[in-house]
Write a protein that holds these residues in place. Sequence first.
Motif, PDB file in Angstrom:
ATOM      1  N   PHE A  18       7.112 -16.612   1.613  1.00 46.63           N
ATOM      2  CA  PHE A  18       5.716 -16.182   1.688  1.00 46.63           C
ATOM      3  C   PHE A  18       4.822 -17.252   2.308  1.00 46.63           C
ATOM      4  N   GLU A  19       5.071 -18.499   2.009  1.00 41.06           N
ATOM      5  CA  GLU A  19       4.242 -19.571   2.589  1.00 41.06           C
ATOM      6  C   GLU A  19       4.391 -19.603   4.112  1.00 41.06           C
ATOM      7  N   ASP A 108      -1.160  -9.419  13.973  1.00 37.82           N
ATOM      8  CA  ASP A 108      -1.191  -8.279  13.070  1.00 37.82           C
ATOM      9  C   ASP A 108      -0.083  -8.439  12.036  1.00 37.82           C
ATOM     10  N   THR A 109      -0.159  -7.642  10.992  1.00 43.75           N
ATOM     11  CA  THR A 109       0.846  -7.691   9.931  1.00 43.75           C
ATOM     12  C   THR A 109       1.322  -6.282   9.611  1.00 43.75           C
ATOM     13  N   VAL A 110       2.609  -6.156   9.347  1.00 48.31           N
ATOM     14  CA  VAL A 110       3.165  -4.918   8.806  1.00 48.31           C
ATOM     15  C   VAL A 110       3.659  -5.241   7.399  1.00 48.31           C
ATOM     16  N   ILE A 111       3.167  -4.451   6.427  1.00 52.88           N
ATOM     17  CA  ILE A 111       3.597  -4.604   5.036  1.00 52.88           C
ATOM     18  C   ILE A 111       4.283  -3.306   4.640  1.00 52.88           C
ATOM     19  N   THR A 112       5.509  -3.413   4.141  1.00 51.70           N
ATOM     20  CA  THR A 112       6.199  -2.230   3.635  1.00 51.70           C
ATOM     21  C   THR A 112       6.392  -2.374   2.131  1.00 51.70           C
ATOM     22  N   ARG A 113       6.332  -1.246   1.457  1.00 47.21           N
ATOM     23  CA  ARG A 113       6.562  -1.193   0.022  1.00 47.21           C
ATOM     24  C   ARG A 113       7.574  -0.086  -0.229  1.00 47.21           C
ATOM     25  N   LYS A 114       8.666  -0.441  -0.914  1.00 44.19           N
ATOM     26  CA  LYS A 114       9.681   0.573  -1.208  1.00 44.19           C
ATOM     27  C   LYS A 114      10.287   0.315  -2.575  1.00 44.19           C
ATOM     28  N   ARG A 115      10.613   1.376  -3.257  1.00 38.94           N
ATOM     29  CA  ARG A 115      11.253   1.276  -4.568  1.00 38.94           C
ATOM     30  C   ARG A 115      12.694   0.839  -4.384  1.00 38.94           C
ATOM     31  N   SER A 116      13.117  -0.056  -5.251  1.00 42.07           N
ATOM     32  CA  SER A 116      14.500  -0.507  -5.242  1.00 42.07           C
ATOM     33  C   SER A 116      15.242   0.041  -6.454  1.00 42.07           C
ATOM     34  N   SER A 117      14.532   0.156  -7.567  1.00 42.49           N
ATOM     35  CA  SER A 117      15.080   0.734  -8.798  1.00 42.49           C
ATOM     36  C   SER A 117      13.897   1.257  -9.602  1.00 42.49           C
ATOM     37  N   SER A 118      14.152   1.761 -10.794  1.00 39.63           N
ATOM     38  CA  SER A 118      13.066   2.331 -11.587  1.00 39.63           C
ATOM     39  C   SER A 118      12.027   1.286 -11.970  1.00 39.63           C
ATOM     40  N   ASN A 119      12.410   0.020 -12.028  1.00 35.94           N
ATOM     41  CA  ASN A 119      11.500  -1.025 -12.463  1.00 35.94           C
ATOM     42  C   ASN A 119      11.214  -2.081 -11.410  1.00 35.94           C
ATOM     43  N   LEU A 120      11.528  -1.800 -10.144  1.00 40.71           N
ATOM     44  CA  LEU A 120      11.382  -2.818  -9.105  1.00 40.71           C
ATOM     45  C   LEU A 120      10.961  -2.178  -7.785  1.00 40.71           C
ATOM     46  N   PHE A 121       9.978  -2.786  -7.125  1.00 40.33           N
ATOM     47  CA  PHE A 121       9.728  -2.413  -5.740  1.00 40.33           C
ATOM     48  C   PHE A 121       9.704  -3.669  -4.889  1.00 40.33           C
ATOM     49  N   ILE A 122      10.105  -3.483  -3.642  1.00 39.26           N
ATOM     50  CA  ILE A 122      10.216  -4.592  -2.694  1.00 39.26           C
ATOM     51  C   ILE A 122       9.090  -4.461  -1.680  1.00 39.26           C
ATOM     52  N   THR A 130       5.988 -12.443  15.835  1.00 36.02           N
ATOM     53  CA  THR A 130       6.671 -13.669  15.424  1.00 36.02           C
ATOM     54  C   THR A 130       7.999 -13.250  14.807  1.00 36.02           C
ATOM     55  N   LYS A 131       8.786 -14.199  14.441  1.00 37.55           N
ATOM     56  CA  LYS A 131      10.037 -13.890  13.753  1.00 37.55           C
ATOM     57  C   LYS A 131       9.905 -14.118  12.256  1.00 37.55           C
ATOM     58  N   VAL A 132       8.665 -14.258  11.794  1.00 41.30           N
ATOM     59  CA  VAL A 132       8.424 -14.612  10.395  1.00 41.30           C
ATOM     60  C   VAL A 132       8.291 -13.359   9.544  1.00 41.30           C
ATOM     61  N   LYS A 133       9.118 -13.314   8.503  1.00 37.46           N
ATOM     62  CA  LYS A 133       9.081 -12.223   7.525  1.00 37.46           C
ATOM     63  C   LYS A 133       9.130 -12.824   6.133  1.00 37.46           C
ATOM     64  N   SER A 134       8.584 -12.098   5.191  1.00 33.60           N
ATOM     65  CA  SER A 134       8.597 -12.523   3.795  1.00 33.60           C
ATOM     66  C   SER A 134       8.948 -11.325   2.931  1.00 33.60           C
ATOM     67  N   THR A 135       9.676 -11.568   1.869  1.00 32.46           N
ATOM     68  CA  THR A 135      10.017 -10.521   0.916  1.00 32.46           C
ATOM     69  C   THR A 135       9.519 -10.936  -0.453  1.00 32.46           C
ATOM     70  N   ARG A 136       8.831 -10.010  -1.110  1.00 32.00           N
ATOM     71  CA  ARG A 136       8.335 -10.236  -2.469  1.00 32.00           C
ATOM     72  C   ARG A 136       8.770  -9.051  -3.321  1.00 32.00           C
ATOM     73  N   LYS A 137       9.157  -9.326  -4.545  1.00 32.79           N
ATOM     74  CA  LYS A 137       9.621  -8.255  -5.432  1.00 32.79           C
ATOM     75  C   LYS A 137       8.688  -8.136  -6.628  1.00 32.79           C
ATOM     76  N   PHE A 138       8.340  -6.903  -6.928  1.00 34.72           N
ATOM     77  CA  PHE A 138       7.411  -6.594  -8.010  1.00 34.72           C
ATOM     78  C   PHE A 138       8.126  -5.811  -9.108  1.00 34.72           C
ATOM     79  N   ILE A 139       7.803  -6.141 -10.343  1.00 31.64           N
ATOM     80  CA  ILE A 139       8.382  -5.425 -11.476  1.00 31.64           C
ATOM     81  C   ILE A 139       7.322  -4.494 -12.073  1.00 31.64           C
ATOM     82  N   ARG A 140       7.800  -3.365 -12.589  1.00 33.56           N
ATOM     83  CA  ARG A 140       6.901  -2.345 -13.153  1.00 33.56           C
ATOM     84  C   ARG A 140       6.323  -2.836 -14.479  1.00 33.56           C
ATOM     85  N   LEU A 141       4.997  -2.708 -14.598  1.00 37.15           N
ATOM     86  CA  LEU A 141       4.335  -2.975 -15.868  1.00 37.15           C
ATOM     87  C   LEU A 141       4.097  -1.675 -16.622  1.00 37.15           C
TER      88      LEU A 141
END
Length: 143
Positions: A18-19, A108-122, A130-141
């Motif tokens: 992400f940095e 510009d930036t492209v942000i994608t959000r997709k479910r990975s499991s019932s409690n996780l989205f990527i 650029t060739k720069v990409k970042s992946t962040r994972k979110f857990i369901r609250l």
Amino acid sequence: MKDLVGKWKLDWDRNDNFEEYLKAVGLNILFRKAGKAVVPTEVIEQVDDDTWSLYVTASVRHSHLKFRFGEEVHETTMDGRKCVSTFSVNDDGVLVQYQRSLNPSVPDTVITRKRSSSNLFIQEYEAVGTKVKSTRKFIRLES
């Protein structure tokens, strides 16, 4: 898209590159360090048949976007960049946010959000051109 409805929090241990993404979109070292330290929560809601809502909150800032697919929305990102966002859903059901920068020296930036499991989205960030990409994972609250 309905799979993403709910409240999600960044899983700090699943935060990759992400940095480097923040550097690619022109943020100085102070903003990059602060951005990397923040643990945001995202709330995705369906307002009505055509309108969706994205709340992003963090300890220092928050943002709220209401959007319809294919329509432009003016946005100031959490790190202060000005852009115009357009949302769509691709054939795989992935929510795609295209942020067109209003500063010609910032990619510009492209942000994608997709479910990975019932409690996780990527969430994936790409600094366009650029060739720069970042992946962040979110857990369901909550849903």
